[in-house]
Design a protein around this motif. Structure first.
Motif, PDB file in Angstrom:
ATOM      1  N   SER A  77      -3.388   7.569  -3.218  1.00 27.72           N
ATOM      2  CA  SER A  77      -3.253   6.258  -2.582  1.00 27.72           C
ATOM      3  C   SER A  77      -3.479   5.156  -3.602  1.00 27.72           C
ATOM      4  O   SER A  77      -4.356   5.274  -4.461  1.00 27.72           O
ATOM      5  CB  SER A  77      -4.262   6.105  -1.443  1.00 27.72           C
ATOM      6  OG  SER A  77      -4.007   7.050  -0.437  1.00 27.72           O
ATOM      7  N   LYS A  78      -2.691   4.098  -3.457  1.00 25.20           N
ATOM      8  CA  LYS A  78      -2.765   3.003  -4.422  1.00 25.20           C
ATOM      9  C   LYS A  78      -2.186   1.743  -3.806  1.00 25.20           C
ATOM     10  O   LYS A  78      -1.498   1.792  -2.779  1.00 25.20           O
ATOM     11  CB  LYS A  78      -1.985   3.368  -5.683  1.00 25.20           C
ATOM     12  CG  LYS A  78      -0.504   3.684  -5.421  1.00 25.20           C
ATOM     13  CD  LYS A  78       0.146   4.329  -6.619  1.00 25.20           C
ATOM     14  CE  LYS A  78       1.595   4.714  -6.332  1.00 25.20           C
ATOM     15  NZ  LYS A  78       2.186   5.434  -7.458  1.00 25.20           N
ATOM     16  N   THR A  79      -2.464   0.633  -4.438  1.00 27.49           N
ATOM     17  CA  THR A  79      -1.837  -0.638  -4.105  1.00 27.49           C
ATOM     18  C   THR A  79      -0.896  -0.977  -5.248  1.00 27.49           C
ATOM     19  O   THR A  79      -1.300  -0.934  -6.411  1.00 27.49           O
ATOM     20  CB  THR A  79      -2.889  -1.749  -3.922  1.00 27.49           C
ATOM     21  OG1 THR A  79      -3.759  -1.384  -2.848  1.00 27.49           O
ATOM     22  CG2 THR A  79      -2.227  -3.082  -3.619  1.00 27.49           C
ATOM     23  N   ARG A  80       0.351  -1.262  -4.904  1.00 27.81           N
ATOM     24  CA  ARG A  80       1.326  -1.638  -5.938  1.00 27.81           C
ATOM     25  C   ARG A  80       1.532  -3.144  -5.878  1.00 27.81           C
ATOM     26  O   ARG A  80       1.892  -3.696  -4.838  1.00 27.81           O
ATOM     27  CB  ARG A  80       2.648  -0.920  -5.747  1.00 27.81           C
ATOM     28  CG  ARG A  80       3.699  -1.390  -6.755  1.00 27.81           C
ATOM     29  CD  ARG A  80       4.836  -0.428  -6.929  1.00 27.81           C
ATOM     30  NE  ARG A  80       4.371   0.807  -7.548  1.00 27.81           N
ATOM     31  CZ  ARG A  80       5.062   1.947  -7.500  1.00 27.81           C
ATOM     32  NH1 ARG A  80       6.217   1.995  -6.872  1.00 27.81           N
ATOM     33  NH2 ARG A  80       4.586   3.031  -8.080  1.00 27.81           N
ATOM     34  N   ASP A 132       0.177  -0.492 -10.487  1.00 27.62           N
ATOM     35  CA  ASP A 132      -0.542   0.321  -9.512  1.00 27.62           C
ATOM     36  C   ASP A 132      -2.040   0.256  -9.753  1.00 27.62           C
ATOM     37  O   ASP A 132      -2.516   0.528 -10.860  1.00 27.62           O
ATOM     38  CB  ASP A 132      -0.072   1.780  -9.583  1.00 27.62           C
ATOM     39  CG  ASP A 132       1.355   1.950  -9.094  1.00 27.62           C
ATOM     40  OD1 ASP A 132       1.826   1.095  -8.315  1.00 27.62           O
ATOM     41  OD2 ASP A 132       1.989   2.942  -9.480  1.00 27.62           O
ATOM     42  N   ARG A 178       0.882  -1.182   0.000  1.00 25.69           N
ATOM     43  CA  ARG A 178       0.000   0.000   0.000  1.00 25.69           C
ATOM     44  C   ARG A 178       0.906   1.214   0.000  1.00 25.69           C
ATOM     45  O   ARG A 178       1.813   1.326   0.828  1.00 25.69           O
ATOM     46  CB  ARG A 178      -0.876   0.031   1.252  1.00 25.69           C
ATOM     47  CG  ARG A 178      -1.970  -0.983   1.272  1.00 25.69           C
ATOM     48  CD  ARG A 178      -3.155  -0.649   0.398  1.00 25.69           C
ATOM     49  NE  ARG A 178      -3.687   0.671   0.678  1.00 25.69           N
ATOM     50  CZ  ARG A 178      -4.193   1.482  -0.242  1.00 25.69           C
ATOM     51  NH1 ARG A 178      -4.255   1.142  -1.489  1.00 25.69           N
ATOM     52  NH2 ARG A 178      -4.661   2.656   0.098  1.00 25.69           N
ATOM     53  N   PHE A 184      -5.309   2.020  -8.336  1.00 21.22           N
ATOM     54  CA  PHE A 184      -5.568   3.272  -7.627  1.00 21.22           C
ATOM     55  C   PHE A 184      -6.849   3.239  -6.813  1.00 21.22           C
ATOM     56  O   PHE A 184      -7.824   2.584  -7.185  1.00 21.22           O
ATOM     57  CB  PHE A 184      -5.594   4.436  -8.624  1.00 21.22           C
ATOM     58  CG  PHE A 184      -4.238   4.734  -9.190  1.00 21.22           C
ATOM     59  CD1 PHE A 184      -3.434   5.713  -8.624  1.00 21.22           C
ATOM     60  CD2 PHE A 184      -3.738   4.005 -10.253  1.00 21.22           C
ATOM     61  CE1 PHE A 184      -2.164   5.968  -9.124  1.00 21.22           C
ATOM     62  CE2 PHE A 184      -2.477   4.252 -10.767  1.00 21.22           C
ATOM     63  CZ  PHE A 184      -1.692   5.230 -10.204  1.00 21.22           C
ATOM     64  N   ASP A 185      -6.828   3.971  -5.694  1.00 21.67           N
ATOM     65  CA  ASP A 185      -7.983   4.144  -4.818  1.00 21.67           C
ATOM     66  C   ASP A 185      -8.892   5.236  -5.381  1.00 21.67           C
ATOM     67  O   ASP A 185      -8.464   6.043  -6.205  1.00 21.67           O
ATOM     68  CB  ASP A 185      -7.523   4.578  -3.421  1.00 21.67           C
ATOM     69  CG  ASP A 185      -6.844   3.458  -2.648  1.00 21.67           C
ATOM     70  OD1 ASP A 185      -6.734   2.330  -3.163  1.00 21.67           O
ATOM     71  OD2 ASP A 185      -6.400   3.721  -1.512  1.00 21.67           O
ATOM     72  N   HIS A 208     -10.306   5.029  -8.861  1.00 27.19           N
ATOM     73  CA  HIS A 208     -10.510   3.585  -8.938  1.00 27.19           C
ATOM     74  C   HIS A 208     -10.850   3.170 -10.372  1.00 27.19           C
ATOM     75  O   HIS A 208     -11.557   3.873 -11.087  1.00 27.19           O
ATOM     76  CB  HIS A 208     -11.579   3.113  -7.952  1.00 27.19           C
ATOM     77  CG  HIS A 208     -12.869   3.848  -8.028  1.00 27.19           C
ATOM     78  ND1 HIS A 208     -12.993   5.163  -7.611  1.00 27.19           N
ATOM     79  CD2 HIS A 208     -14.086   3.488  -8.488  1.00 27.19           C
ATOM     80  CE1 HIS A 208     -14.237   5.565  -7.811  1.00 27.19           C
ATOM     81  NE2 HIS A 208     -14.910   4.567  -8.342  1.00 27.19           N
TER      82      HIS A 208
END
Length: 190
Positions: free
Chosen positions: A109-112, A121, A43, A123-124, A128
């Protein structure tokens, strides 16, 4: 300001005493990779400090491990291509990070997901549905010879809209219009 930051277009960009040349290529994907391809997940919360070239980053390892905190300066190359410019990272403790995290800034904010050799990535909200892959390189030759991933809809290395600092300021309706240019249709919900 260093002499390198003031270089004329067309001059080579070279590593500095503390900075290194950042070479990367970015690709727009229509969706996330299959779960079995993912080797690690993190995260990432980025805070872009207004009026600067500074980014404050918090990285949380989702599969265990300590958080990583860093302050990054990115000096853009000022020309298209995989050589993005110069990057300098300063690694911070949590105690050093916390007061800086209270500064005003645009947050992304993102999840890699690690799918070697790519970082992908996810993305939030409000971004999204946006999925970007990037590959980083240590040499010009490696960047030039890299083949785009099969899942790539388009290469967006030279599209400033798909840089972190730009995305941190992007509204959902703008993102939807940009993705539509590449044939990607997402829900309009925030």
């Amino acid at each position: 300001m260093s002499k390198q930051a003031d270089q004329l277009p067309g001059e080579p960009i070279r590593d500095g005493k503390y900075a290194r040349v950042e070479r990367e290529r970015r690709f727009l994907l229509a969706g996330p990779p299959p779960a079995p391809a993912v080797t690690a997940s993190r995260r990432i919360t980025d805070r872009y400090l207004p009026g600067t070239r500074l980014r404050l980053r918090r990285v949380e390892c989702l599969d265990g491990g300590a958080c990583e905190f860093k302050l990054t300066q990115k000096v853009p190359a000022g020309r298209p291509g995989y050589t993005q410019g110069l990057i300098t990272n300063t690694y911070l403790s949590a105690a050093e990070y916390d007061p800086l995290a209270s500064l005003p800034g645009e947050v992304l904010s993102k999840t890699r997901l690690s799918v070697p050799p790519l970082g992908i990535d996810i993305f939030d909200p409000p971004l999204h549905g946006l999925v970007l892959a990037e590959a980083e390189f240590t040499t010009d030759q490696a960047a030039q010879s890299f083949l785009p991933p099969q899942a790539a809809v388009a290469e967006v290395t030279d599209d400033a809209r798909f840089t972190g600092s730009s995305l941190a300021r992007t509204r959902r309706h703008d993102l939807l219009a940009w993705l539509a240019e590449f044939g990607i249709k997402l829900q309009e919900t925030e």
